[in-house]
Design an enzyme around this catalytic site. Structure first.
Site, mmCIF file in Angstrom:
data_model
loop_
_atom_site.group_PDB
_atom_site.id
_atom_site.type_symbol
_atom_site.label_atom_id
_atom_site.label_comp_id
_atom_site.label_asym_id
_atom_site.label_seq_id
_atom_site.Cartn_x
_atom_site.Cartn_y
_atom_site.Cartn_z
ATOM 1 N N GLU A 47 92.904 33.542 43.965
ATOM 2 C CA GLU A 47 92.799 34.808 43.220
ATOM 3 C C GLU A 47 94.050 35.658 43.380
ATOM 4 O OE1 GLU A 47 90.399 33.539 45.092
ATOM 5 O OE2 GLU A 47 88.542 33.497 43.913
ATOM 6 N N PHE A 109 74.093 36.805 49.068
ATOM 7 C CA PHE A 109 75.177 35.820 49.148
ATOM 8 C C PHE A 109 76.366 36.283 48.294
ATOM 9 C CE2 PHE A 109 77.173 31.862 47.462
ATOM 10 C CZ PHE A 109 77.791 31.497 48.644
ATOM 11 N N GLN A 110 77.537 36.316 48.901
ATOM 12 C CA GLN A 110 78.790 36.730 48.261
ATOM 13 C C GLN A 110 78.737 38.159 47.730
ATOM 14 O OE1 GLN A 110 79.938 33.442 45.602
ATOM 15 N NE2 GLN A 110 81.133 32.620 47.304
ATOM 16 N N LYS A 159 75.540 40.188 37.967
ATOM 17 C CA LYS A 159 75.278 38.932 37.244
ATOM 18 C C LYS A 159 74.155 39.076 36.212
ATOM 19 C CE LYS A 159 74.772 33.976 37.946
ATOM 20 N NZ LYS A 159 74.674 32.888 38.933
ATOM 21 N N MET A 467 114.215 39.395 56.926
ATOM 22 C CA MET A 467 114.306 40.857 57.034
ATOM 23 C C MET A 467 113.776 41.335 58.384
ATOM 24 S SD MET A 467 115.525 43.419 55.640
ATOM 25 C CE MET A 467 115.717 43.618 53.876
HETATM 26 C C1 LIG Z 1 102.185 40.123 53.113
HETATM 27 C C2 LIG Z 1 103.306 40.612 53.956
HETATM 28 N N1 LIG Z 1 103.302 40.383 55.285
HETATM 29 C C3 LIG Z 1 104.331 40.818 56.052
HETATM 30 C C4 LIG Z 1 105.374 41.498 55.505
HETATM 31 C C5 LIG Z 1 106.522 42.022 56.391
HETATM 32 N N2 LIG Z 1 107.782 41.393 55.982
HETATM 33 C C6 LIG Z 1 108.685 42.003 55.178
HETATM 34 S S1 LIG Z 1 110.004 41.047 54.833
HETATM 35 C C7 LIG Z 1 109.429 39.807 55.812
HETATM 36 C C8 LIG Z 1 110.202 38.537 55.952
HETATM 37 C C9 LIG Z 1 110.195 37.722 54.705
HETATM 38 O O1 LIG Z 1 110.737 36.437 54.976
HETATM 39 P P1 LIG Z 1 111.188 35.505 53.796
HETATM 40 O O2 LIG Z 1 110.117 35.413 52.779
HETATM 41 O O3 LIG Z 1 111.683 34.218 54.342
HETATM 42 O O4 LIG Z 1 112.374 36.333 53.132
HETATM 43 P P2 LIG Z 1 113.810 36.698 53.780
HETATM 44 O O5 LIG Z 1 113.728 38.066 54.365
HETATM 45 O O6 LIG Z 1 114.121 35.663 54.820
HETATM 46 O O7 LIG Z 1 114.744 36.655 52.620
HETATM 47 C C10 LIG Z 1 108.206 40.156 56.394
HETATM 48 C C11 LIG Z 1 107.438 39.303 57.316
HETATM 49 C C12 LIG Z 1 105.322 41.736 54.116
HETATM 50 N N3 LIG Z 1 106.271 42.424 53.474
HETATM 51 N N4 LIG Z 1 104.293 41.263 53.366
#
Ligand SMILES: Cc1ncc(C[n+]2csc(CCOP(=O)(O)OP(=O)(O)O)c2C)c(N)n1
Ligand SMILES: [Mg+2]
Length: 555
Positions: A47, A109-110, A159, A467
């Protein structure tokens, strides 16, 4: 008709072309109605994939994205995407199945409290209690999602309602006395803004996504050109003003361009058009635009004065406000100001270590820009690659930049590309994705294969949550706690297992020849780009700092 047929007919009446969804018990009647009906439905594999695809569709087309999910886990799997759409003002109409009315509240349920869960993350949500109301509720949902400040609207359908029979009237009147978005600017406020502009020496426009939602890019360009006002933009506003225009300073904010941030720091009249003044844009509010009179044009009155003290509020649609401003006759002289900003631009441009070994992510984005002629629809995930894309893929046109700005949702970019490609089958769609984020929604490779969508999935693979790693390097003394990914799938084989072409590139030469050969091909391709690990995004406004205190600025 039964309730499900009434629903589908109402969707057709609203002009819905495509539904993104996933079936389940509580929506079986609706899926049965879809079986008989020619309306296009895309079965995603999760989803979350459906809702991000709907967001991508909405972002590029301006039309509402339509989503269906079942009760309970179906809905809870949508939650991230609903919150994302709310933060980024994307028009969605979401239909969720609910358990039958006689068991609501019994932990059936659900069963999930959909109304409670989604209340704070929707523009409007409603549970259908009487089948006869369905056509009106659907019409109102599309109206609310797409007018004023767009946003997600959810209709929860028990439903027994979708199963039961009724005689429907398909030309319902909308009855929303409490919802009257104001689109037309107050004349006195327009006068005040024009006067402020004629008195200003250092005006600057901050363009946000509101310009795009209002389809006001050309009016903005005309306004900026007529009065020679420099323009900067937020992350989500990119593309609202042509990036190659001499008046464009580049993106402002945490990873913005020095000249853009200094323009905000030194301006005496800041004209915000459709931006939220969020913290990633403003930096420390104590140091934000210290010399400026602030004008803020926004269709949502709740935005004005929310974060930044505003002297000239203009509650209006961005296009209507710009049209009215263009009717005024003002004299401006910004020669000195533009000379000063051009100096900043020349002295402190974006930079990276061009001579270094390995595949540099910034160079990689420049190559994607080059081989797509700067015309691709670009989606991104969240992280370093997102910021490099914002910095190094200049958009000449609006509605080609699809990114999760407000919620910053990893897992967004790839399914969003599916929605964008379905909205514009002929366009070149490139998903720039991190190796971390791709692993959150990669199951949608199945949809790409099934529909043979010619999306190019470019993974900027630094084997890290880049990041997070960068912040740990800079602010946590290089303690890399759980940000390096020790085990990864073989992304090439993964693509191949879905029947999609996969290619790995490890240096600039390989990247160049692969982009040259595949980036505009008429088939899906996944390109696993092994970028130089440890590369950081600069320049940067560190947390708690102001625009004048950027780090990583180099002459
Ligand atoms: C759902 C979610 N969980 C955690 C984060 C925190 N977060 C921001 S950037 C990042 C790293 C992303 O890594 P990647 O997808 O490899 O991209 P990169 O920064 O290496 O280009 C994280 C964990 C987020 N933004 N979204
Ligand atoms: Mg990464």
């Amino acid at each position: 008709m039964n309730g499900a047929d009434i629903l589908i007919q109402s969707l057709i009446n609203e002009g819905a072309e495509i539904i993104f969804g996933y079936p389940g018990g509580a929506v079986l009647p609706i899926y049965d109605a879809l079986y008989k009906n020619p309306i296009k439905h895309v079965l995603t594999r999760h989803e979350q994939g459906a809702i991000h695809a709907a967001e991508g569709y909405a972002r590029v087309s301006g039309k509402p994205g339509v989503v269906i999910a079942t009760s309970g886990p179906g809905v809870t799997n949508l939650v991230t995407g609903i919150a994302d759409a709310m933060m980024d003002s994307l028009p969605l109409v979401i239909f969720t199945g609910q358990v039958a009315q006689d068991v609501i509240g019994t932990d059936a349920f659900q069963e999930a409290d959909v109304m409670g869960i989604t209340m704070p993350i929707t523009k409007y949500n409603v549970q259908v209690s009487d089948m006869k109301e369905l056509p009106r509720l659907v019409k109102e949902a599309f109206h609310i999602a797409t007018t004023g400040r767009p946003g997600p609207v959810l209709i929860d359908i028990p439903k027994n309602i979708s199963q039961g029979k009724a005689v429907a009237h398909f030309e319902p009147d909308i009855h929303l006395p409490g919802y009257q978005p104001n689109l037309t600017p107050n004349y006195l406020q327009i006068k005040k803004l024009s006067e402020a502009l004629s008195q200003a020496d250092r005006p600057v426009i901050l363009a946000g996504a509101g310009v795009l939602h209002a389809k006001a890019s050309y009016d903005l360009t005309e306004f900026a050109e007529r009065y020679q006002i420099p323009v900067t933009s937020t992350l989500l506003g990119l593309g609202s003003f042509p990036a190659d225009h001499p008046l464009f300073l580049g993106m402002a904010g945490m990873h913005g361009v020095y000249a853009a941030n200094m323009a905000l720091h030194e301006t005496d009249l800041l004209i915000n058009i459709g931006a939220r003044f969020d913290d990633r844009l403003t930096g420390n509010l104590k140091h934000f635009a210290p010399r400026a009179k602030v004008a803020h044009i926004d269709v949502d009155p709740a935005e004005i004065g929310k974060n930044v003290n505003t002297h000239i509020p203009v509650v209006a649609d961005a296009k209507e406000a710009l049209v009215k401003l263009l009717e005024e006759d003002m004299k401006t002289d910004t020669d000195n100001w533009r000379r000063c900003l051009n100096q900043y631009r020349n002295d402190f441009p974006l930079w990276y270590n061009k001579g270094e070994q390995g595949l540099l992510p910034q160079r990689l984005i420049e190559m994607v820009h080059q081989y797509t002629n700067g015309n691709a629809i670009v989606t991104t995930d969240v992280g370093q690659h997102q910021m490099w894309a914002a910095q190094y893929y200049p958009f000449k046109q609006p509605h080609r930049w699809v990114t999760s700005g407000g919620l910053g949702t990893m897992g967004f970019g790839f399914p969003a590309a599916i929605g964008a490609q379905l909205a514009f089958p002929e366009e070149n769609v490139v998903a720039l994705i991190g190796d971390g984020g791709f692993q959150m929604t990669l199951q949608e490779l199945s949809v790409v294969k099934e529909l043979n969508l010619p999306i190019k999935i470019v993974i900027l693979n630094n084997e890290a949550l880049g990041m997070v790693r960068q912040w740990q390097e800079t602010f946590y003394e290089e303690r890399y706690s759980h940000s390096i990914i020790p085990v990864q799938p073989d992304f090439v084989k993964l693509a191949e297992s879905y029947g999609i072409r996969g290619i790995r590139v490890i240096n600039e030469q390989e990247a160049e020849s692969v982009f040259h050969e595949t980036i505009t091909a008429k088939e899906p391709v996944l390109i696993d780009c092994r970028i130089k690990a440890g590369e950081n995004v600069y320049p940067m406004i560190a947390p708690g700092k102001g625009h004048h205190e950027m780090i990583g600025v180099k002459p």
